[in-house]
Design a protein around this motif. Structure first.
Motif, PDB file in Angstrom:
ATOM      1  N   PHE A  90     -17.112   1.499  23.167  1.00 23.49           N
ATOM      2  CA  PHE A  90     -16.102   1.493  22.144  1.00 23.49           C
ATOM      3  C   PHE A  90     -15.155   2.788  21.775  1.00 23.49           C
ATOM      4  O   PHE A  90     -13.987   2.371  22.127  1.00 23.49           O
ATOM      5  CB  PHE A  90     -16.784   0.559  20.774  1.00 23.49           C
ATOM      6  N   GLN A  91     -15.704   3.378  21.882  1.00 25.14           N
ATOM      7  CA  GLN A  91     -15.327   4.447  20.802  1.00 25.14           C
ATOM      8  C   GLN A  91     -13.730   4.928  22.209  1.00 25.14           C
ATOM      9  O   GLN A  91     -12.849   5.405  22.882  1.00 25.14           O
ATOM     10  CB  GLN A  91     -15.675   5.717  20.791  1.00 25.14           C
ATOM     11  N   MET A  92     -14.422   5.356  24.187  1.00 28.74           N
ATOM     12  CA  MET A  92     -13.764   5.666  24.663  1.00 28.74           C
ATOM     13  C   MET A  92     -13.054   4.366  25.213  1.00 28.74           C
ATOM     14  O   MET A  92     -12.160   4.646  25.764  1.00 28.74           O
ATOM     15  CB  MET A  92     -15.011   5.589  26.157  1.00 28.74           C
ATOM     16  N   GLU A  93     -13.113   3.341  25.059  1.00 25.91           N
ATOM     17  CA  GLU A  93     -11.707   2.005  25.069  1.00 25.91           C
ATOM     18  C   GLU A  93     -10.827   2.423  24.399  1.00 25.91           C
ATOM     19  O   GLU A  93      -9.751   2.628  24.342  1.00 25.91           O
ATOM     20  CB  GLU A  93     -12.951   0.372  25.352  1.00 25.91           C
ATOM     21  N   ASN A  94     -10.889   3.294  23.614  1.00 25.87           N
ATOM     22  CA  ASN A  94     -10.103   3.430  22.325  1.00 25.87           C
ATOM     23  C   ASN A  94      -9.028   4.641  22.452  1.00 25.87           C
ATOM     24  O   ASN A  94      -7.850   4.943  22.272  1.00 25.87           O
ATOM     25  CB  ASN A  94     -10.662   3.660  20.795  1.00 25.87           C
ATOM     26  N   VAL A  95     -10.087   5.591  23.276  1.00 27.97           N
ATOM     27  CA  VAL A  95      -9.314   6.715  23.212  1.00 27.97           C
ATOM     28  C   VAL A  95      -8.727   6.342  24.824  1.00 27.97           C
ATOM     29  O   VAL A  95      -8.068   6.684  24.705  1.00 27.97           O
ATOM     30  CB  VAL A  95     -10.661   7.931  24.052  1.00 27.97           C
ATOM     31  N   HIS A  96      -9.198   5.884  25.829  1.00 34.64           N
ATOM     32  CA  HIS A  96      -8.589   5.189  26.868  1.00 34.64           C
ATOM     33  C   HIS A  96      -7.149   4.532  26.420  1.00 34.64           C
ATOM     34  O   HIS A  96      -5.967   4.902  26.936  1.00 34.64           O
ATOM     35  CB  HIS A  96      -9.098   4.659  27.464  1.00 34.64           C
ATOM     36  N   LYS A  97      -7.128   3.269  25.765  1.00 34.23           N
ATOM     37  CA  LYS A  97      -6.037   2.783  25.253  1.00 34.23           C
ATOM     38  C   LYS A  97      -4.731   3.500  24.384  1.00 34.23           C
ATOM     39  O   LYS A  97      -3.832   3.836  24.759  1.00 34.23           O
ATOM     40  CB  LYS A  97      -6.572   1.795  24.649  1.00 34.23           C
ATOM     41  N   VAL A  98      -5.801   4.343  23.155  1.00 35.55           N
ATOM     42  CA  VAL A  98      -4.515   5.717  23.216  1.00 35.55           C
ATOM     43  C   VAL A  98      -3.767   6.486  24.404  1.00 35.55           C
ATOM     44  O   VAL A  98      -2.497   6.582  23.809  1.00 35.55           O
ATOM     45  CB  VAL A  98      -5.517   6.302  21.933  1.00 35.55           C
ATOM     46  N   HIS A  99      -4.622   7.038  24.915  1.00 35.20           N
ATOM     47  CA  HIS A  99      -4.322   7.857  26.171  1.00 35.20           C
ATOM     48  C   HIS A  99      -3.178   7.257  27.024  1.00 35.20           C
ATOM     49  O   HIS A  99      -1.986   7.798  27.333  1.00 35.20           O
ATOM     50  CB  HIS A  99      -5.256   7.947  27.265  1.00 35.20           C
ATOM     51  N   GLN A 100      -3.265   5.897  26.992  1.00 38.49           N
ATOM     52  CA  GLN A 100      -2.475   4.825  28.047  1.00 38.49           C
ATOM     53  C   GLN A 100      -1.287   4.626  27.187  1.00 38.49           C
ATOM     54  O   GLN A 100      -0.140   4.646  27.708  1.00 38.49           O
ATOM     55  CB  GLN A 100      -3.037   3.627  28.454  1.00 38.49           C
ATOM     56  N   GLU A 102       0.316   6.713  24.693  1.00 38.91           N
ATOM     57  CA  GLU A 102       0.918   8.326  24.583  1.00 38.91           C
ATOM     58  C   GLU A 102       1.319   7.801  26.362  1.00 38.91           C
ATOM     59  O   GLU A 102       2.721   8.552  25.830  1.00 38.91           O
ATOM     60  CB  GLU A 102      -0.073   9.087  24.837  1.00 38.91           C
ATOM     61  N   LYS A 103       1.196   7.828  27.072  1.00 35.05           N
ATOM     62  CA  LYS A 103       1.363   7.765  28.615  1.00 35.05           C
ATOM     63  C   LYS A 103       2.958   6.346  28.619  1.00 35.05           C
ATOM     64  O   LYS A 103       3.506   6.773  29.277  1.00 35.05           O
ATOM     65  CB  LYS A 103       0.400   7.756  29.642  1.00 35.05           C
ATOM     66  N   GLY A 104       2.635   6.076  28.068  1.00 39.84           N
ATOM     67  CA  GLY A 104       3.856   4.776  27.890  1.00 39.84           C
ATOM     68  C   GLY A 104       4.941   4.849  27.318  1.00 39.84           C
ATOM     69  O   GLY A 104       6.061   4.399  27.128  1.00 39.84           O
ATOM     70  N   THR A 105       4.714   5.472  26.327  1.00 34.03           N
ATOM     71  CA  THR A 105       5.780   6.792  25.155  1.00 34.03           C
ATOM     72  C   THR A 105       5.959   7.339  25.335  1.00 34.03           C
ATOM     73  O   THR A 105       6.548   8.087  26.362  1.00 34.03           O
ATOM     74  CB  THR A 105       5.389   6.418  23.261  1.00 34.03           C
TER      75      THR A 105
END
Length: 105
Positions: A90-100, A102-105
Motif C-alpha cells: 500500500f505504501q509503495m502504491e502511494n509513493v508511486h502515485k505521489v511520484h507520478q 509530482e512528474k505530472g505537475t
C-alpha cells in the motif's frame, strides 16, 4: 491268605524304576527352575520396556505441546508478515502515485 502274600511281593517296585522316576523328577525340577528364572528375567524386561514406553509417551506428549505452541507462534508471525507486506505494498502504491503526481505537475 497265601494269595495276599504273593500280591504284596508283586507290588514292590524295582529299584531301577524308582531311580528312573527320581531322575525324571530331578530333570523336571531343574527344567522348572530354569524356566522360572527365565520367566523372571522376561518379566523384568517387560516392566523395563513398559517404563520406557510410558516415558516415551510422556516425552512425545510434551513434544506435541511444544509443536503446537510453535505452530501457533508461526501462524501469528505469518499473519504479521502478511500485514506488513500488504502495508508495504500500500505504501509503495502511494509513493508511486505521489511520484507520478509530482512528474505530472
Amino acid at each position: 491268605m497265601v494269595g495276599l502274600g504273593n500280591s504284596r511281593r508283586g507290588m514292590k517296585s524295582p529299584p531301577l524304576l524308582i531311580a528312573a522316576l527320581v531322575a525324571c523328577m530331578i530333570i523336571l525340577g531343574f527344567k522348572y527352575w530354569i524356566a522360572s528364572s527365565h520367566n523372571v528375567d522376561l518379566q523384568s524386561r517387560i516392566m523395563e520396556l513398559e517404563r520406557k514406553v510410558r516415558r516415551a509417551a510422556a516425552e512425545r506428549g510434551a513434544v506435541e505441546l511444544k509443536k503446537n505452541e510453535f505452530q501457533g507462534e508461526l501462524e501469528k508471525q505469518r499473519e504479521q508478515i502478511d500485514k506488513i507486506q500488504s502495508l508495504h505494498g500500500f505504501q509503495m502504491e502511494n509513493v508511486h502515485k505521489v511520484h507520478q503526481d509530482e512528474k505530472g505537475t
